[in-house]
Design a protein around this motif. Structure first.
Motif, PDB file in Angstrom:
ATOM      1  N   GLU A   1      29.018  33.154  36.294  1.00 58.68           N
ATOM      2  CA  GLU A   1      29.892  33.116  37.468  1.00 58.68           C
ATOM      3  C   GLU A   1      29.230  32.440  38.667  1.00 58.68           C
ATOM      4  O   GLU A   1      29.880  31.690  39.403  1.00 58.68           O
ATOM      5  N   TYR A   2      27.937  32.675  38.879  1.00 58.73           N
ATOM      6  CA  TYR A   2      27.296  32.090  40.061  1.00 58.73           C
ATOM      7  C   TYR A   2      27.282  30.563  39.994  1.00 58.73           C
ATOM      8  O   TYR A   2      27.370  29.894  41.028  1.00 58.73           O
ATOM      9  N   LEU A   3      27.196  30.011  38.782  1.00 60.19           N
ATOM     10  CA  LEU A   3      27.244  28.559  38.638  1.00 60.19           C
ATOM     11  C   LEU A   3      28.675  28.042  38.798  1.00 60.19           C
ATOM     12  O   LEU A   3      28.895  26.992  39.408  1.00 60.19           O
ATOM     13  N   ALA A   4      29.625  28.770  38.258  1.00 62.89           N
ATOM     14  CA  ALA A   4      31.020  28.358  38.411  1.00 62.89           C
ATOM     15  C   ALA A   4      31.432  28.396  39.882  1.00 62.89           C
ATOM     16  O   ALA A   4      32.129  27.495  40.370  1.00 62.89           O
ATOM     17  N   ARG A   5      31.008  29.415  40.597  1.00 58.28           N
ATOM     18  CA  ARG A   5      31.366  29.509  42.019  1.00 58.28           C
ATOM     19  C   ARG A   5      30.724  28.391  42.826  1.00 58.28           C
ATOM     20  O   ARG A   5      31.285  27.963  43.848  1.00 58.28           O
ATOM     21  N   ALA A   6      29.592  27.897  42.381  1.00 59.51           N
ATOM     22  CA  ALA A   6      28.938  26.801  43.097  1.00 59.51           C
ATOM     23  C   ALA A   6      29.736  25.508  42.999  1.00 59.51           C
ATOM     24  O   ALA A   6      29.546  24.599  43.810  1.00 59.51           O
ATOM     25  N   VAL A   7      30.620  25.415  42.007  1.00 58.19           N
ATOM     26  CA  VAL A   7      31.459  24.220  41.850  1.00 58.19           C
ATOM     27  C   VAL A   7      32.577  24.202  42.891  1.00 58.19           C
ATOM     28  O   VAL A   7      32.983  23.136  43.367  1.00 58.19           O
TER      29      VAL A   7
ATOM     30  N   ASP B   1      36.613  21.651  47.486  1.00 57.22           N
ATOM     31  CA  ASP B   1      37.422  22.426  48.426  1.00 57.22           C
ATOM     32  C   ASP B   1      38.368  23.371  47.697  1.00 57.22           C
ATOM     33  O   ASP B   1      39.528  23.573  48.104  1.00 57.22           O
ATOM     34  N   TRP B   2      37.877  23.975  46.636  1.00 56.55           N
ATOM     35  CA  TRP B   2      38.706  24.872  45.834  1.00 56.55           C
ATOM     36  C   TRP B   2      38.626  26.324  46.283  1.00 56.55           C
ATOM     37  O   TRP B   2      39.419  27.150  45.807  1.00 56.55           O
ATOM     38  N   GLU B   3      37.707  26.668  47.146  1.00 56.52           N
ATOM     39  CA  GLU B   3      37.522  28.084  47.497  1.00 56.52           C
ATOM     40  C   GLU B   3      38.806  28.728  48.000  1.00 56.52           C
ATOM     41  O   GLU B   3      39.130  29.845  47.572  1.00 56.52           O
ATOM     42  N   PRO B   4      39.565  28.099  48.893  1.00 57.60           N
ATOM     43  CA  PRO B   4      40.804  28.749  49.329  1.00 57.60           C
ATOM     44  C   PRO B   4      41.973  28.556  48.365  1.00 57.60           C
ATOM     45  O   PRO B   4      43.032  29.156  48.551  1.00 57.60           O
TER      46      PRO B   4
END
Length: 230
Positions: free
Chosen positions: A121-127, A132-135
């Protein structure tokens, strides 16, 4: 099913695998493997040698990058592979052609979308911030988020629960057989992403996906989500 006569034009929720489905991460993986090979005095690999293994995970890529090692010795290098990959992540990779337009079309139609991957998950979240996918990404489940990972259905079931959409009203898109197996076990319609990474012996026609799709561009249109496999 994807072809319900009264279903919305797009699914209520679309869930995607990451590597080989949304993200062409093979160049980052190649840089990682070649850094490890260089540290051991080995010549670089060509992209076409490593590319088919990317969706199979770090262990499969290590089996190609360092084939002279025994299985246990390669297992001990998984942590090193992930650490080097974290440094290379996003430096060489990009979205597959058509992915950005597909996600824009889904959002314009009011479809929720998220990611279910076996990548940690930590690597996927870094993508996410790279695009600009966070929101925009409603849910992200990694390979270590839960007690099970694909092909177990739990990650897909939890992703559906977190979006508030029933599994039968979601669609999962992935480029590996385990993606389709997980979706079927979760009672979730599935699409086999034929643009992704596959070994020569992989035959998507045997995966029993509800739909096989050649390009993300097709999924920018409502008709792309309708079942048409023979």
């Amino acid at each position: 099913m994807l072809d319900k006569p009264h279903a919305p034009a797009f699914p209520r929720a679309a869930l995607f695998d990451l590597d080989g489905t949304l993200l062409d991460s093979a160049p980052d993986m190649l840089a990682t493997a070649n850094r490890m090979r260089d540290a051991r005095g080995l010549p670089p690999l060509a992209l076409e040698t490593l590319r088919p293994q990317v969706s199979k995970g770090a262990r499969a890529m290590l089996s190609v990058a360092l084939p002279m090692l025994e299985t246990d010795a390669r297992e001990a290098l998984v942590a090193e592979f992930l650490a080097v990959y974290r440094e290379e992540l996003g430096r060489h990779s990009d979205l597959f052609d058509g992915v950005a337009a597909m996600l824009d079309a889904l959002e314009a139609a009011g479809t929720i979308w998220g990611i279910v991957t076996n990548k940690p998950e930590y690597l996927a979240r870094a993508v996410l911030p790279q695009f600009d996918w966070e929101p925009r990404c409603a849910v992200l489940i990694g390979g270590d988020t839960l007690a099970e990972r694909k092909p177990h259905p739990l990650p897909l079931l939890v992703a559906a629960e977190r979006t508030g959409v029933a599994p039968a009203d979601c669609v999962y898109v992935g480029d590996d057989e385990r993606d389709i197996v997980a979706a079927r076990a979760a009672g979730m319609p599935s699409i086999a992403a034929l643009w992704g990474y596959r070994l020569d012996g992989d035959d998507p026609e045997t995966w029993q996906a509800d739909l096989r799709c050649e390009s993300p561009h097709a999924l920018s249109r409502p008709s792309g989500w309708r079942s048409r496999n023979p």
